[in-house]
Structures are given as C-alpha cells and as structure tokens.
Design an enzyme around this catalytic site. Structure first.
Site, mmCIF file in Angstrom:
data_model
loop_
_atom_site.group_PDB
_atom_site.id
_atom_site.type_symbol
_atom_site.label_atom_id
_atom_site.label_comp_id
_atom_site.label_asym_id
_atom_site.label_seq_id
_atom_site.Cartn_x
_atom_site.Cartn_y
_atom_site.Cartn_z
ATOM 1 N N THR A 192 9.220 -7.049 27.026
ATOM 2 C CA THR A 192 8.779 -7.273 28.072
ATOM 3 C C THR A 192 10.185 -6.858 28.840
ATOM 4 O O THR A 192 11.383 -7.277 28.848
ATOM 5 C CB THR A 192 8.700 -8.502 28.874
ATOM 6 O OG1 THR A 192 8.036 -9.678 27.748
ATOM 7 C CG2 THR A 192 8.063 -8.731 29.551
ATOM 8 N N ARG A 220 -5.894 -10.617 23.609
ATOM 9 C CA ARG A 220 -4.739 -11.195 24.273
ATOM 10 C C ARG A 220 -4.129 -10.647 24.950
ATOM 11 O O ARG A 220 -3.912 -10.216 26.039
ATOM 12 C CB ARG A 220 -4.249 -11.419 22.696
ATOM 13 C CG ARG A 220 -3.238 -12.000 22.647
ATOM 14 C CD ARG A 220 -1.320 -11.412 23.316
ATOM 15 N NE ARG A 220 -0.074 -12.525 22.955
ATOM 16 C CZ ARG A 220 0.879 -11.909 23.365
ATOM 17 N NH1 ARG A 220 1.094 -11.077 24.484
ATOM 18 N NH2 ARG A 220 1.805 -12.878 23.588
ATOM 19 N N GLY A 222 -0.385 -11.988 27.144
ATOM 20 C CA GLY A 222 1.009 -13.130 26.677
ATOM 21 C C GLY A 222 1.275 -13.234 28.114
ATOM 22 O O GLY A 222 0.138 -14.123 29.555
ATOM 23 N N ASP A 223 2.334 -14.039 28.333
ATOM 24 C CA ASP A 223 2.974 -14.792 29.193
ATOM 25 C C ASP A 223 3.034 -13.624 30.706
ATOM 26 O O ASP A 223 3.247 -14.348 31.843
ATOM 27 C CB ASP A 223 3.860 -15.737 29.433
ATOM 28 C CG ASP A 223 5.142 -14.855 28.339
ATOM 29 O OD1 ASP A 223 4.919 -13.903 27.707
ATOM 30 O OD2 ASP A 223 6.518 -14.275 29.062
ATOM 31 N N THR A 243 11.260 -13.885 28.273
ATOM 32 C CA THR A 243 10.710 -12.496 27.315
ATOM 33 C C THR A 243 10.115 -13.270 25.674
ATOM 34 O O THR A 243 11.350 -14.086 26.329
ATOM 35 C CB THR A 243 11.451 -11.382 26.862
ATOM 36 O OG1 THR A 243 11.625 -9.981 26.394
ATOM 37 C CG2 THR A 243 12.975 -12.278 27.509
HETATM 38 N N1 GLY Z 1 6.338 -11.609 26.245
HETATM 39 C C1 GLY Z 1 5.402 -10.974 26.142
HETATM 40 C C2 GLY Z 1 4.504 -11.253 25.042
HETATM 41 O O1 GLY Z 1 4.636 -12.077 24.705
HETATM 42 O O2 GLY Z 1 3.468 -9.936 25.787
#
Ligand code: GLY
Length: 332
Positions: A192, A220, A222-223, A243
């Site tokens: 990221t 999915r 993510g964060d 990240t």
């Molecule tokens: N940090 C990015 C993800 O896991 O999607």
C-alpha cells in the site's frame, strides 16, 4: 547493515536524540511545550520506496502553501498512475479470478473522511474516496455502488487488468491450486501507499490506496479503506497509516491505536512500535505477517516501525528528502 541503512539510522538517531530532550506524559504537553525540538513544517511521509515519487508531487502542493489534504491526494495519485507498480492502482495484482479491485481512503484535519472499497476499473480511487467525503453524507462506498457513484461524478472507467498483469496472473494460476495463499513479506503484495502530511498552517491529513493482497479471495477488503485501520487522523494529536497484512492491522484498529498512543504522550516512532508489539502479541503465527506503521504528530515529528525488517518510508521536509529504513521487531 548496508550503507544506506546505516546512514538513515544515523540520521534518525540524531533526530531521536534531539527529541528525547523532553518526554511528555500528556498530549497537551507534547503540543505546547516549547523545549521540545520541532522540525520545520511542512512535512510529508509515505510508505515504501514508491513514496519518493509520491512525496515529490505532494511537496509541490505543500511548498506552495497548499493544504495537507490536497497534498496527500495529489501525492498518492502518482503511485496509482504508475502502471509498473503491482500493489497500488489498476496496475496492481488481481484477485484469484483475475479482477483488480481497489481500496482507498482519505481523511482531513476536520476528521472528515471518505473511502471506496472493492472498486474495479478506475484510475484514481483516492479521488473517488475524496468525492465520497465531499459530496455524500457517507464515509464508505463499495463495489458496484462505488463504481456507479464514480461514473455519476464523471470518473471514466479504464481497462483493467493490464496485459502484463493478466499474463502474471495466468502464470500464478497454473502454479497455485490451493484454496488460500500464505501472505508474503515485503513482496509488493500488500505494499500500500499510505501518506501523511502536515502543512504550513499545521493541519494534518492522510491518504491510503492499494490493490490489496495479490490473488486474494474475491470480495476480500483489507485495512486500507477502513478509517482507523489503514489510516487515521486527529488534527489535535497526529496521523498514522499502515501497510502490510491488512487483516492483522484491522484486528487491532492499527492506525487509530497509533494515534491514541501518541495522544498518551508517545513519540510517533514509539507509538508505531507499541502497535506492532500489540499485533505480535495477538498472533500465534507470525510467518508472513509483515505490518509497518507510519506516524506524524502535530509538531511535525515522524516515525515508523514494522514487524520485520525491510520496511522503509519516504520523508520530505524543507531540509530533507530521503528514504528511511524503519526500525523493526525482528529479522526475516
Ligand atoms: N494493507 C493492504 C492490504 O492488506 O490490503
């Protein structure tokens, strides 16, 4: 330890020594105490080596006296448009079925925020996230709803994935028949771009954008589009971004945790370290679990820390423009 690493640790060491003059126990002291050494503003930091090019564009905004929110948006757009980058934007790796789906969020000094998740086929998810923030009463739009919203606001669909991305994906598919993959460390897989800036007026903002875990399960998220996980800004205290393996970041509300640790008086680097230690404590299996945090406080002091070595970040201030190796908990 290579020369660059030694040099950057040394520079960071000098900065930390200067900052160690005063160790506040409360955030209000941290902001007001005049004995604390304060780096000149503006400051912009961003994750990984691709942050260097992104900072360059963010800096143009900050140097001209522009706002942090404009700087971080402009900065990460650089990485989104870089088709050689396999972890951000439509040049990123697709999911298991060949779809590149994008996550992004942005947050300003007034705690206004916007996000898009599971968005397919747009060049600049960060600007769509900002449009969600500015034009709707919502914070996050996902999937087809986010795409329809983007089209409504004049964003153009772009073809994705690229020929090269498709070729890599086909090769990957042949070699991978198991249901899930183990995460990989520092492999441009969750790399990221997260960017934090403080402008000349002392206002903080942040942005975060990614194509997420390469070859993830469809659906999915993510964060990176989750305010408090991939990014958090509190203009009274500081800002943080993350990240790495998004699932681990979400489990501890990572970026919010880092900001709260700064609120309790921890320096940016120390706040990142403590958040990393919390992640380590909450996971039995650390194989493949890389996470890196960056933080920037209201004084313009910055820091980063990761689970494993190999995480670095780009720093730009009126006096510095460099890639810094973050400290880490362990070697891989
Ligand atoms: N940090 C990015 C993800 O896991 O999607």
């Amino acid at each position: 330890m290579g020369n660059l690493k030694r040099r950057t640790f040394f520079k960071l060491g000098l900065a930390s020594a200067a900052l160690a003059v005063f160790k506040p126990s409360r955030a209000s002291q941290l902001i007001e105490d005049s004995t604390r050494v304060t780096p000149p503003k503006p400051v912009v930091i961003s994750t990984w080596k691709h942050g260097l090019a992104a900072n360059e564009n963010a800096w143009k905004v900050l140097q001209a006296g522009g706002k942090a929110i404009d700087a971080v948006e402009k900065g990460v757009r650089t990485t989104e448009a870089d088709m050689s980058n396999r972890s951000v934007g439509i040049g990123g790796r697709p999911d298991r079925y060949g779809h590149v789906t994008l996550d992004a969020c942005i947050m300003d000094e007034k705690s206004k925020c916007g996000a898009v998740a599971y968005l397919e086929g747009f060049m600049h998810p960060i600007t769509i996230a900002r449009t969600v923030m500015e034009k709707t009463p919502h914070v996050m739009l996902a999937g087809d709803g986010a795409a329809d919203f983007a089209l409504d606001y004049g964003f153009k669909k772009v073809k994705s994935p690229l020929k090269e991305v498709k070729k890599e994906w086909k090769e990957w598919k042949k070699a991978h028949t198991e249901k899930f993959d183990k995460p990989e460390i520092n492999s441009e897989n969750h790399d990221t771009i997260g960017m934090l800036a403080i402008d000349a007026d002392g206002n903080l903002s942040g942005a975060c954008t990614t194509s997420g875990w390469g070859y993830k399960l469809p659906g999915r998220i993510g964060d990176s589009p989750i305010i408090g996980a991939g990014l958090f800004v509190d203009n009274e205290i500081g800002a943080a971004c993350a990240t790495g393996l998004g699932e681990a970041v979400i489990r501890i509300a990572g970026s919010h945790t880092v900001v709260e640790l700064m609120r309790n008086g921890h320096s940016p680097e120390d706040a990142c370290r403590l958040a990393v230690e919390r992640i380590i404590a909450k996971h039995d299996d650390l194989s493949g679990l890389q996470v890196g945090f960056l933080a920037l406080n209201k004084n313009g002091e910055y820091g980063g820390y990761s689970v494993y070595n190999g995480f670095n970040f780009a720093l730009t201030t009126p006096n510095q423009n460099e890639l810094i190796d973050a400290k880490s908990n362990r070697n891989w």
